[in-house]
Each structure stands twice: as C-alpha cells, then as structure tokens.
Scaffold this motif. Structure first.
Motif, PDB file in Angstrom:
ATOM      1  N   VAL A   1       0.826  -1.204   0.000  1.00 33.90           N
ATOM      2  CA  VAL A   1       0.000   0.000   0.000  1.00 33.90           C
ATOM      3  C   VAL A   1       0.858   1.251   0.000  1.00 33.90           C
ATOM      4  CG1 VAL A   1      -1.609   1.356   1.389  1.00 33.90           C
ATOM      5  CG2 VAL A   1      -2.019  -1.081   1.028  1.00 33.90           C
ATOM      6  N   LEU A   2       1.905   1.264   0.843  1.00 31.67           N
ATOM      7  CA  LEU A   2       2.764   2.448   0.927  1.00 31.67           C
ATOM      8  C   LEU A   2       3.539   2.689  -0.366  1.00 31.67           C
ATOM      9  CD1 LEU A   2       4.129   2.079   4.583  1.00 31.67           C
ATOM     10  CD2 LEU A   2       2.351   3.622   3.742  1.00 31.67           C
ATOM     11  N   GLY A   3       3.698   1.656  -1.176  1.00 36.18           N
ATOM     12  CA  GLY A   3       4.391   1.823  -2.450  1.00 36.18           C
ATOM     13  C   GLY A   3       3.458   1.932  -3.636  1.00 36.18           C
ATOM     14  N   ASN A   4       2.152   2.057  -3.368  1.00 38.41           N
ATOM     15  CA  ASN A   4       1.152   2.116  -4.433  1.00 38.41           C
ATOM     16  C   ASN A   4       0.894   3.576  -4.813  1.00 38.41           C
ATOM     17  OD1 ASN A   4      -1.264   2.074  -5.972  1.00 38.41           O
ATOM     18  ND2 ASN A   4      -1.871   0.150  -5.028  1.00 38.41           N
ATOM     19  N   ASP A   5       1.268   3.944  -6.032  1.00 35.02           N
ATOM     20  CA  ASP A   5       1.086   5.328  -6.484  1.00 35.02           C
ATOM     21  C   ASP A   5      -0.386   5.720  -6.558  1.00 35.02           C
ATOM     22  OD1 ASP A   5       3.815   5.634  -6.711  1.00 35.02           O
ATOM     23  OD2 ASP A   5       3.861   5.085  -8.843  1.00 35.02           O
ATOM     24  N   GLU A   6      -1.244   4.768  -6.908  1.00 33.39           N
ATOM     25  CA  GLU A   6      -2.673   5.073  -7.012  1.00 33.39           C
ATOM     26  C   GLU A   6      -3.254   5.443  -5.647  1.00 33.39           C
ATOM     27  OE1 GLU A   6      -6.563   3.125  -9.158  1.00 33.39           O
ATOM     28  OE2 GLU A   6      -5.345   1.816  -7.868  1.00 33.39           O
ATOM     29  N   VAL A   7      -2.805   4.752  -4.598  1.00 35.56           N
ATOM     30  CA  VAL A   7      -3.298   5.053  -3.253  1.00 35.56           C
ATOM     31  C   VAL A   7      -2.859   6.449  -2.830  1.00 35.56           C
ATOM     32  CG1 VAL A   7      -3.143   4.413  -0.817  1.00 35.56           C
ATOM     33  CG2 VAL A   7      -3.427   2.642  -2.546  1.00 35.56           C
TER      34      VAL A   7
ATOM     35  N   SER B   1      -8.389  11.124 -11.101  1.00 39.18           N
ATOM     36  CA  SER B   1      -9.136  11.915 -10.121  1.00 39.18           C
ATOM     37  C   SER B   1      -9.793  11.022  -9.066  1.00 39.18           C
ATOM     38  CB  SER B   1     -10.211  12.759 -10.824  1.00 39.18           C
ATOM     39  OG  SER B   1     -11.178  11.934 -11.446  1.00 39.18           O
ATOM     40  N   GLU B   2      -9.281   9.806  -8.898  1.00 40.09           N
ATOM     41  CA  GLU B   2      -9.856   8.903  -7.906  1.00 40.09           C
ATOM     42  C   GLU B   2      -9.666   9.456  -6.497  1.00 40.09           C
ATOM     43  OE1 GLU B   2      -7.297   8.136  -9.873  1.00 40.09           O
ATOM     44  OE2 GLU B   2      -7.672   6.298 -11.030  1.00 40.09           O
ATOM     45  N   VAL B   3     -10.655   9.195  -5.652  1.00 39.45           N
ATOM     46  CA  VAL B   3     -10.556   9.518  -4.230  1.00 39.45           C
ATOM     47  C   VAL B   3     -10.462   8.209  -3.457  1.00 39.45           C
ATOM     48  CG1 VAL B   3     -11.709  11.751  -4.346  1.00 39.45           C
ATOM     49  CG2 VAL B   3     -13.069   9.682  -4.090  1.00 39.45           C
ATOM     50  N   LEU B   4     -10.213   8.310  -2.157  1.00 40.04           N
ATOM     51  CA  LEU B   4      -9.963   7.110  -1.364  1.00 40.04           C
ATOM     52  C   LEU B   4     -11.138   6.145  -1.360  1.00 40.04           C
ATOM     53  CD1 LEU B   4      -8.011   8.463   1.747  1.00 40.04           C
ATOM     54  CD2 LEU B   4      -7.218   6.786   0.077  1.00 40.04           C
TER      55      LEU B   4
ATOM     56  N   VAL C   1     -13.317   5.572  -3.651  1.00 37.58           N
ATOM     57  CA  VAL C   1     -13.382   4.869  -4.937  1.00 37.58           C
ATOM     58  C   VAL C   1     -12.283   3.819  -5.027  1.00 37.58           C
ATOM     59  CG1 VAL C   1     -13.147   5.136  -7.431  1.00 37.58           C
ATOM     60  CG2 VAL C   1     -14.498   6.781  -6.126  1.00 37.58           C
ATOM     61  N   VAL C   2     -11.074   4.166  -4.594  1.00 39.71           N
ATOM     62  CA  VAL C   2      -9.966   3.210  -4.613  1.00 39.71           C
ATOM     63  C   VAL C   2     -10.268   2.024  -3.712  1.00 39.71           C
ATOM     64  CG1 VAL C   2      -7.549   2.882  -3.966  1.00 39.71           C
ATOM     65  CG2 VAL C   2      -8.219   4.903  -5.265  1.00 39.71           C
ATOM     66  N   LEU C   3     -10.840   2.278  -2.542  1.00 38.40           N
ATOM     67  CA  LEU C   3     -11.207   1.185  -1.642  1.00 38.40           C
ATOM     68  C   LEU C   3     -12.227   0.255  -2.297  1.00 38.40           C
ATOM     69  CD1 LEU C   3     -11.479   2.936   1.838  1.00 38.40           C
ATOM     70  CD2 LEU C   3      -9.950   1.069   1.241  1.00 38.40           C
TER      71      LEU C   3
END
Length: 583
Positions: A370-376, A535-538, A540-542
């Motif tokens: 997660v900490l290395g995920n650019d999308e997050v 333009s994703e928000v948290l 949506v990513v979840l």
C-alpha cells in the motif's frame, strides 16, 4: 472641491469601507450580487435537476445524438422496479424505526439519568456517524462472512457447529449495517430535544399520579414530536439514498435497491442505460419531495413549546445499580459499531490471506504494498485536496447564503434559501447522474467531466445545505444591536462584517468546516459516477480494491482513514469545547 475629513485621513481602510458600503446600499449592485448568487446556486441545484429530467426522456447516453421518448419511465413502472422500490422503502423504514428506538434510549440515558461517564459515552455513541460507511461495510464483510468471517470462525471453534452464526449478506445484514451509523445521526437530534425540555412538565404528570412509563409515553414523547419527526424523516431519506450497505451486503444476496439499480444500470451493463437511471433518479426525487411536504403538513399549526422564560435544570433520574446496565448498553454499542470493525481491519492487515489466521501467516507485505502504491497516494492527495478545497468553498458559500437569509431584508432572499436547501433532497447518486448530463451539455470550451472539478462541484452542492444551516444558527444567535452599535461608532459595513459577525461566528464556521470535510471523505455514491482516471478519491480506490478481492490491502488503507477520522473528530471536539467556553 471636496476635502478629506480627519477621520478619513487617519483611517484610510475605513474610508474605503464606507465607500464600499455606500456602493452596496444601492439597488443595482445589490440586485447584481443577488443575481450572481442565485445563478451559482441554480447551477448547483436546478441545473442538474433539469438535466436529470432531460436525460430521463433522452434515448442515448450524454453527449450523443438521440431521440426523446418515455421508455425510461415505462421501464421504471414495471414489476422488477416495483420490487426495487419495495426493497428500498422497506429497508429504510426498518432501519429508521430500530435506529430511532435506540437513539431515544441513548438520549434518555445521556440526558436524564445518573449513568457514569455520560460525557465520554456521548462522544463514543456519536463516533460511528463520522466513520465512512465504506470502511465499516468492508470490515463487517470480513467479520460476518458466512464462510470465513471472524465471528463465524470463532463461533464454530467454540460450539463445534458448522452452521454460521451470522450472515451479513442478507436483508438483516443491510439493515444491521445501516443501523450502526443511523443511530448516532438520530441521537444527535434526540439528545438535544431531551435537554431542551423543561422537566417540570414531567414532574407535574408524576404528581398527578402517572407512572414513569405513562409520563414518558403521554408527555415526553409528544413534546419531542418535532425533533422526532424531523429526525425520522431525515433518517428515512438518508436510508433511501444509502449506497454502501446495499452494495456490499445486498448485491451478493441479489437484493437491489434504487441506488444500486442506478449504479448497475450505468456501470454493470455492456451498454449503459442512462435513460432508465435518470428516470429512476427523477422518480425517487419526487418521492423525497412528497415526504418533505408531508412533514410540513404534519407539524403545521401545532405548538410544541417547552422552553419558557423561567430557569430550569434537567432532572436526573437516580437509577441505582441499574446505572451500570445503562453504562454497559452504551459501551456495547460502541464496541459493536467501532471496536469490532477496527479490530477486523487491524487483524486483516497483518495476515497474508483474509480468513486464514495462523501464526505463520503473519506479514507486513500489505503495508509495503500500500505504501508503495502510487494510485493510493494519488487518491490520498485528491481526497485531501478536495476535502480542504471543497470544505472551504462550501462554508464560504454557506456563510454568504446564511448572511443574506438571516441578516438582510433583501427581496429574493427566500429564493436564495430555497435554492441552497434543494440539494438536501437529492441523493449523491441522483445528483451525480444529473451532473453527468449537465457537464456533457456545457460549451466545448468548458471541460469539467472527467476532471477533479466535477467531484469538487458535486461535493460543494451536497455540502451547501449543511453549511447554510450551521451558519444560519450562528447568525441567529447574534443580536442586530451589535451591528447597529458598530455602525453608529463609524465602522463601515465591511469592518462590521469582519470584526463583529465573522469574529463571533468563526467557531461555528470551523465546526461546519470539519463536518463538511467528513462528508467529503465519506462520500462514495457521487464519487463513483463522476471520477475518472487520475481523479480517484480514497472511497473509490477502496471500492475497486474490494471488488478485485484485495481485502488485505483494503484493511491497511482503512486503518489509515480511521486515523484521519479520529484526528479530525478530536479537532472538532476541541473547537466545540473552546466555542462553548467562550459563551
């Protein structure tokens, strides 16, 4: 040739303030300002509503040439859609009734009994309201999974039974999850109604021979009717527009409600059926409008005055040993609605696979991933950018609208107030569908759809009714004598606004800002329709992680969001405490 007075020479800012005030006192500038404000509010409310009607009659998706017919409404008025409406109304009604019963119980415990640590219990009871529903939905999806849920695994280990104890993928599961954040919402209304009621009315009933239960049923509840009806209808409307609970727990059980039907018709069909989604959205808007009219009719002409000019203090009921039972009931609600979901997220974040909880499965790989995920991280950045920008813009707009509505006698202020309140009846999913059509019909030079601005506009529209109500309440507490005194002593309109109204109302502004920020961080139904790549928000990513089977990564991101919730809730409580201490 005019000359400057000594006051204008020594106070140049005041001189310009006086000129600005005189300019605003003219009818033309005032009308121009009101027209600009009305146009902005109409863009946030009437424009998506009118485009929703347009889309419900148009046969092709937004931006494509097509014809007009009533096929969308014909599809709405069919038996499968009737079942969808029945599910929506039934689930919302059940969760509202049970939530209201719990809220009244908690409100009575906190405001009228000698239960220990009532102040701390009040904070704990309201905390689930500020937690994004998507987090608790995912957590309960892992807790109550009939095959590998922690609760069912523990039950099978203790009892030896192969039958699961709970199954959240059912009607009961949908209602159960909605109840957890609906109860704190209703509690916020009910507890204040208990506190505002003069206990002498109840004491008079007891002196006339009525029992405690009969007094509560015949005196207390009828006097609380305005707060109860308002809270009931608001909760019922929020239940109609609920998205997370039906999506997570209803979809696997083939239970469809209005919001999931709209979502599925756009996202889960080979050819998105925008006409049906728009028609369904417009019909649910009509239902909500009828509910509001019914509320006005129900309370019209009735008097519920319980606060008089006489001083009083709430009567505390001595429960004796039973006070520990009421204490335990409040703590149990907090454990079920907050501690268990957080515990599940914490547990799931440290094990290699969800449902396999052996010592050799412990890992930190999910945190590294997660900490290395650019999308997050992009989603975190977008969420904070939209949260800070959206909350600030919403509160500024709400402050202006509240000022016009409560501190002026300008013609047209009622229209301004209605336009600002209108989005309250529009669920996030419905508003998003309206904006989908609205953004597609803007001039080609104005590109909003597919950008982060689309989300920002939707968040401001959804948050404006709350910000207006918060600031209106703050302005109503300020006497007009303060402004008159300031103007008599030579202050300009701008100086009076800045040094009197804004200075005294800023604590309410800060509290409203935090509430709006929470609302933006929680929002999923509008975000899932208006976001695009980048333009994703948290939230949506979840949702995307969960749909891809990444429950372990969801747990890590969920814990990070929980920390933010606790931080901002602490800030909000500090602001409220500081505001109360200054009164």
């Amino acid at each position: 040739m005019s000359t400057l007075s000594s006051n204008e020479i020594t106070h140049p800012p005041m001189r310009w303030g006086i000129r600005f005030a005189r300019l605003m006192e003219g009818k033309a500038p005032r009308r121009l300002a009101l027209a600009a404000l009305a146009l902005l509010l109409a863009f946030l409310s009437l424009y998506p509503l009118s485009m929703l009607l347009y889309g419900s009659l148009h046969t092709t998706p937004p931006g494509m040439a097509g014809t007009f017919n009533l096929s969308g409404y014909i599809q709405v008025f069919t038996w499968p859609t009737a079942v969808v409406f029945a599910n929506t109304v039934g689930i919302s009604l059940l969760k509202t009734v049970f939530s209201l019963l719990l809220a009244v119980l908690f409100g009575w415990i906190i405001s009228r009994t000698d239960t220990p640590m009532r102040g701390s219990l009040e904070v704990l009871i309201t905390l689930p309201f500020f937690v994004p529903p998507i987090l608790t939905a995912m957590a309960w999806g892992m807790l109550g999974n009939p095959q590998v849920g922690v609760i069912n695994l523990a039950w099978q280990w203790l009892s030896g039974s192969e039958t699961p104890l709970v199954n959240v993928y059912s009607y009961a599961g949908v209602v159960w999850h909605m109840l957890q954040y609906s109860t704190p919402f209703l509690f916020l209304f009910v507890v204040e109604a208990f506190r505002a009621m003069d206990p002498a009315l109840e004491e008079a009933s007891r002196m006339c021979g009525a029992s405690q239960w009969r007094t509560f049923r015949r005196v207390t509840l009828p006097l609380m009717l305005p707060a109860v009806i308002t809270a009931f209808l608001l909760s019922f409307i929020r239940g109609l527009e609920s998205f997370e609970s039906p999506l997570f727990f209803g979809t696997p059980a083939k239970i469809e409600v209005v919001t999931t039907a709209i979502y599925n018709s756009i996202h889960h069909q080979s050819i998105p059926n925008y006409q049906f989604a728009s028609a369904l959205s417009f019909v649910i808007m009509g239902l909500m409008f009828l509910l509001v009219i019914w509320q006005w009719h129900l309370l019209r002409g009735r008097s519920f005055q319980t606060v008089t000019g006489k001083g009083y203090s709430p009567r505390v009921i001595k429960l004796g040993p039973w006070r520990w039972l009421t204490f335990a009931v409040c703590v149990l609600f907090f454990i079920i609605s907050v501690v268990l979901p957080i515990g599940q997220l914490l547990l799931g974040s440290f094990f290699q696979f969800f449902g396999f909880y052996q010592w050799d499965m412990l890992t930190l790989d999910h945190y590294r991933s997660v900490l290395g995920n650019d999308e997050v991280w992009r989603a975190f950045r977008n969420t904070f950018l939209l949260g800070f920008g959206g909350a600030s813009a919403t509160m500024v707009l709400g402050s202006i609208v509240a000022y016009v509505s409560t501190r002026t006698r300008w013609s047209g202020r009622q229209l301004i107030d209605v336009l600002a309140w209108l989005p309250w009846m529009m669920p996030g999913m419905v508003l998003a569908v309206g904006f989908l059509w609205g953004f597609a019909f803007l001039p080609g030079a104005i590109t909003i759809y597919g950008t982060i601005w689309a989300l920002l506009i939707a968040y401001v529209a959804l948050g404006t009714p709350v910000s207006v109500r918060v600031m209106s309440a703050a302005y109503h507490q300020l006497s007009f004598d303060l402004e008159e005194c300031s103007r008599v002593h030579g202050a300009s309109w701008w100086q009076t606004l800045w040094r009197i109204l804004i200075a005294l109302a800023w604590p309410s502004f800060a509290v409203g800002w935090v509430l709006t920020f929470f609302g933006i961080m929680r929002e999923l139904s509008a975000s899932v329709l208006l976001y695009s790549v980048g333009s994703e928000v948290l939230s949506v990513v979840l949702l995307r992680m969960w749909e891809n089977g990444q429950a372990e990564a969801v747990s890590v991101v969920g814990l990070m969001m929980m920390l933010l919730v606790f931080l901002f809730r602490w800030v909000q409580l500090r602001l409220i405490k500081r505001y109360v201490s200054t009164l």
